[in-house]
Design a protein around this motif. Structure first.
Motif: not given
Length: 282
Positions: A79-82, A112-114, A117-121
Motif C-alpha cells: 500500500f502506498g504510491r506506485a 510515460f510523461r508524469g 513509468a516516467e518517475r520510476v525511470i
C-alpha cells in the motif's frame, strides 16, 4: 542477473511484461519478485479486498506460464504510491533489472510523461525494461544507440549480460558539419562527397576503438553509421532490422531528458517502436 523485479498494474499489457520477466528469470536462473502497489488513499476495507483480488490474479497468471520451469516467484502487494514503492522494493531487493509494461496501445505518451513509468525511470538507478510486445521468444536482434560515451558503453555491456545470445546492432547517427553552407550544386556535391568520405572514415575508426574498449564480448556484433538525426536513423534501422529490443543509455543526474541520445531517448520511451531497455551509467 540474479534478481529481477516486475511491477504490474494487473492490465493485459502488464501480463506481457510478466511473461517476459518470467522468461528472463528462467534464462538467467534469477529470483523474480512481482510487485503490485495499491493506492494508500483507498478506504481500508476496499484496499484489503483489492489486495486479495490482486494476489489471486497474479497467482493465476503465474500458474499458467510457469508450467514445469520450477521457478520460484515471490509476490509483494504493498500500500502506498506506485513509483515510490516500486523503487523501494527494487532497491531493497537489490534488483539487477526492473520490468514494466504499458497498458494501452494509444497511451504511450500519457503513460510515460508524469506517471509511474516516467518517475520510476527518472528516479531509479536500476536498468529498466519497458515491454511493449507479446513474448514469443528470446530477443534475437537488439539495436543499441551509440554515441561513444560512457553511457553507450554501460548500456551495451549490460545488454550483453542481459541477452548474451542475441545479435547486437550498434547504430550511430551523424551530420556532416556545415553541409548547408556550400554554394552551387556541383561544388556542394563534390565537397560534400569528399567531406563525407573523410568524416565516415573518422567515425569508423571511432566505432572500432569504441567496440574494442568494451569489456563484454557480444557473440554477434554489427555496427552501422548513417547520416541523419538520431531519431531518423534509429527509426530506419528498427524498420529495417525489426529488432525485439532497443537499448538506450541514460545518466543519473538529469535522467532520460538528457540521455546519450538527448531528448530522443525520452521520445523513444514515450512512443517505443518495440521493447526498450534503459540503462543508467551511474
Amino acid at each position: 542477473m540474479k534478481k529481477i523485479v516486475m511491477a504490474t498494474d494487473l492490465s493485459a499489457r502488464s501480463d506481457r511484461a510478466l511473461d517476459r520477466a518470467v522468461m528472463l528469470a528462467c534464462d538467467h536462473g534469477a529470483e523474480l519478485t512481482v510487485v503490485h502497489v495499491i493506492d494508500e488513499g483507498l478506504p481500508a476495507s476496499f484496499a484489503d479486498a483489492q489486495k486479495d483480488t490482486a494476489m489471486g490474479i497474479i497467482r493465476e497468471h503465474i500458474h499458467k506460464i510457469l508450467l514445469d520451469s520450477g521457478l520460484n516467484i515471490a509476490i509483494e502487494i504493498v500500500f502506498g504510491r506506485a513509483y515510490v514503492d516500486i523503487l523501494e522494493v527494487s532497491e531493497r531487493l537489490e534488483a539487477d533489472l526492473l520490468v514494466l509494461g504499458v497498458h494501452r496501445e494509444d497511451a504511450f505518451k500519457d503513460m510515460f510523461r508524469g506517471t509511474t513509468a516516467e518517475r520510476v525511470i527518472r528516479a531509479g538507478n536500476t536498468p529498466i525494461l519497458l515491454v511493449k510486445d507479446r513474448v514469443n521468444a528470446a530477443y534475437e536482434k537488439i539495436v543499441v544507440g551509440v554515441d561513444f560515451s560512457v553511457y553507450s558503453r554501460r548500456a551495451i555491456e549490460f545488454a550483453v549480460q542481459f541477452s548474451p545470445d542475441s545479435a547486437f546492432h550498434l547504430v550511430h547517427a551523424y551530420d556532416i558539419p556545415f553541409k548547408g553552407f556550400l554554394y552551387g550544386p556541383d561544388t556542394r556535391r563534390e565537397v560534400t562527397k569528399q567531406h563525407q568520405i573523410e568524416f565516415e572514415a573518422m567515425i569508423d575508426q571511432e566505432m572500432a576503438t569504441f567496440v574494442a574498449s568494451l569489456d563484454s564480448k557480444a557473440p554477434v556484433l554489427h555496427h552501422a553509421m548513417q547520416e541523419g538525426t538520431v531519431r531518423e536513423v534509429i527509426d530506419r534501422e528498427v524498420q529495417r532490422l525489426k529488432p525485439g529490443l532497443l537499448v538506450i543509455g541514460t545518466h543519473g543526474r538529469t535522467g532520460v531528458a538528457h540521455a546519450l541520445l538527448g531528448s530522443v531517448a525520452e521520445d523513444l520511451l514515450r512512443t517505443p517502436p518495440c521493447d526498450v531497455l534503459a540503462v543508467k551509467a551511474w
